[in-house]
Design a protein around this motif. Structure first.
Motif, mmCIF file in Angstrom:
data_model
loop_
_atom_site.group_PDB
_atom_site.id
_atom_site.type_symbol
_atom_site.label_atom_id
_atom_site.label_comp_id
_atom_site.label_asym_id
_atom_site.label_seq_id
_atom_site.Cartn_x
_atom_site.Cartn_y
_atom_site.Cartn_z
ATOM 1 N N CYS A 105 0.848 -1.198 0.000
ATOM 2 C CA CYS A 105 0.000 0.000 0.000
ATOM 3 C C CYS A 105 0.883 1.247 0.000
ATOM 4 O O CYS A 105 2.099 1.173 0.200
ATOM 5 C CB CYS A 105 -0.950 -0.014 1.192
ATOM 6 S SG CYS A 105 -0.130 0.258 2.777
ATOM 7 N N ASN A 107 1.184 3.629 2.134
ATOM 8 C CA ASN A 107 1.871 3.868 3.406
ATOM 9 C C ASN A 107 3.079 2.951 3.572
ATOM 10 O O ASN A 107 4.160 3.391 3.969
ATOM 11 C CB ASN A 107 0.901 3.706 4.582
ATOM 12 C CG ASN A 107 -0.039 4.898 4.706
ATOM 13 O OD1 ASN A 107 0.286 6.003 4.285
ATOM 14 N ND2 ASN A 107 -1.209 4.676 5.267
ATOM 15 N N GLU A 117 -2.447 0.210 5.143
ATOM 16 C CA GLU A 117 -3.879 0.276 4.826
ATOM 17 C C GLU A 117 -4.541 -1.092 4.917
ATOM 18 O O GLU A 117 -5.759 -1.185 5.035
ATOM 19 C CB GLU A 117 -4.070 0.853 3.411
ATOM 20 C CG GLU A 117 -3.709 2.322 3.347
ATOM 21 C CD GLU A 117 -3.457 2.831 1.933
ATOM 22 O OE1 GLU A 117 -3.966 2.208 0.971
ATOM 23 O OE2 GLU A 117 -2.746 3.850 1.804
#
Ligand code: ZN
Ligand code: ZN
Length: 355
Positions: A105, A107, A117
């Motif tokens: 993801c 992040n 996520e």
């Protein structure tokens, strides 16, 4: 038909709560055999975090039992998978609050695995990415973790003091870095415990002027020793008046319910009240206290892997470790009680040789 050969598991032992609220007791269990990129750590020290106590008592719900707590882990590499690059046998490695994440993801790609996520995998009281294998933490002899989630420990630091850096340390380091807090800033630290004492050390190392905000007069000498230049006893409201509009930032480490309004008023224009302690109940504040000087309330959760490594390296350069009281594992239940009463300066760390 060929039968799938089951991989041999590694027997280990630790201390576990068998169900919610039970005291911790000796517990035997198994870890997976190290995969090609796994590292097997023989745990030397494990810090005792407040969240360990909350979770073994199932105060946050959804506890997975039996539960082996512990996410401030320092250990020696006993075995490394054939593709492991970062570690050799005998190296010292550390594991914090996370042992895996989706890695795909946005992040995760930015090194913010704590905000994955798809749900990062907690070091304990969590499930592996398969969604069914429970994770067991550091109150144990051995842990097996993918090398990407194992930190390198600088050789010049006392290892018992390093363990709490993996949660209490990074939890306070990360927001200080995110908001670029340093020279020229006035920082208030609310609460002098495991988190608070690290916040004082880091904020003063970054060059900020640090004021300890505490309800306990007995903490004054310690807070100055840790790097605070001022100490304010918040139980006397007369002490708060001169602090109106004073701080650029407040690091709030208090996990008991409290009203944020008096602290918000201590913030200057654009000041930020950063929560790292998590009270179990919804928190209160007067919206007008925000509006008045364009103040904000923010939060921050541990740190990602790259930043955690950066913190350990920073600690090595500045000789920063946590102030600890080393305990035998048989005393863990008594230590929990003392921690509840604030009777620790400032982190218990279990010497795993006593297991
Ligand atoms: Zn923790
Ligand atoms: Zn992710």
């Amino acid at each position: 038909m060929l039968q799938t050969k089951k991989k041999k598991m590694i027997a280990t032992k630790g201390y576990a709560a068998l169900d919610a609220g039970s005291p911790l007791l000796p517990f035997s269990f198994e870890r997976r055999t190290p995969g090609p990129r796994d590292v097997q750590l023989e745990i030397l020290f494990c810090g005792v975090c407040h969240s360990d106590l909350h979770q073994v008592r199932n105060e946050w719900g959804r506890g997975i039992f039996p539960m082996v707590p512990g996410h401030e882990i320092v250990g020696r590499v006993a075995r490394a998978g054939e593709q492991v690059k970062k570690f050799s046998i005998g190296d010292v490695g550390a594991v914090g609050c996370l042992v895996d994440s989706c890695r795909e993801c946005d992040n995760c790609k930015q090194g913010l695995e704590q905000y994955c996520e798809n749900g990062a995998v907690g070091t304990y009281n969590s499930y592996e990415r398969d969604g069914k294998t429970p994770t067991y933490g550091g109150y144990s002899k051995t842990i097996i973790v993918h090398e990407d989630f194992v930190l390198k420990v600088p050789s010049n630091l006392a290892l018992e003091g390093v363990a709490p850096l993996l949660c209490a340390g990074i939890t306070t380091y990360s927001p200080l870095r995110h908001w670029h807090i340093g020279k020229g800033h006035k920082v208030g630290v609310l609460g002098l415990g495991g988190l608070g004492h690290m916040a004082v050390k880091f904020a003063s190392a970054f060059g900020a002027e640090v004021t300890m905000l505490s309800t306990s007069p007995s903490k004054e000498a310690d807070s100055k020793r840790l790097g605070a230049s001022k100490f304010v006893l918040t139980t006397d409201t007369a002490n708060l008046k001169p602090l109106r509009n004073y701080f650029d930032f407040i690091i709030d480490t208090v996990s008991a319910p409290h009203d944020y309004s008096p602290y918000l008023r201590m913030l200057n224009t654009n000041g930020v009240h950063i929560c790292v302690g998590a009270p179990p109940e919804p928190s209160q504040f007067r919206t007008m206290a925000l509006i008045a000087n364009r103040r904000s309330i923010a939060g921050s959760n541990i740190g990602g892997l790259p930043e955690t490594q950066e913190m350990l390296d920073f600690c090595s350069s500045y000789h920063i470790v946590s102030d600890v009281e080393v305990i035998d594992i048989k005393d863990i239940n008594a230590a929990f009680e003392r921690m509840l009463n604030g009777d620790v300066r400032y982190r218990f760390v279990i010497d795993m040789a006593t297991l």
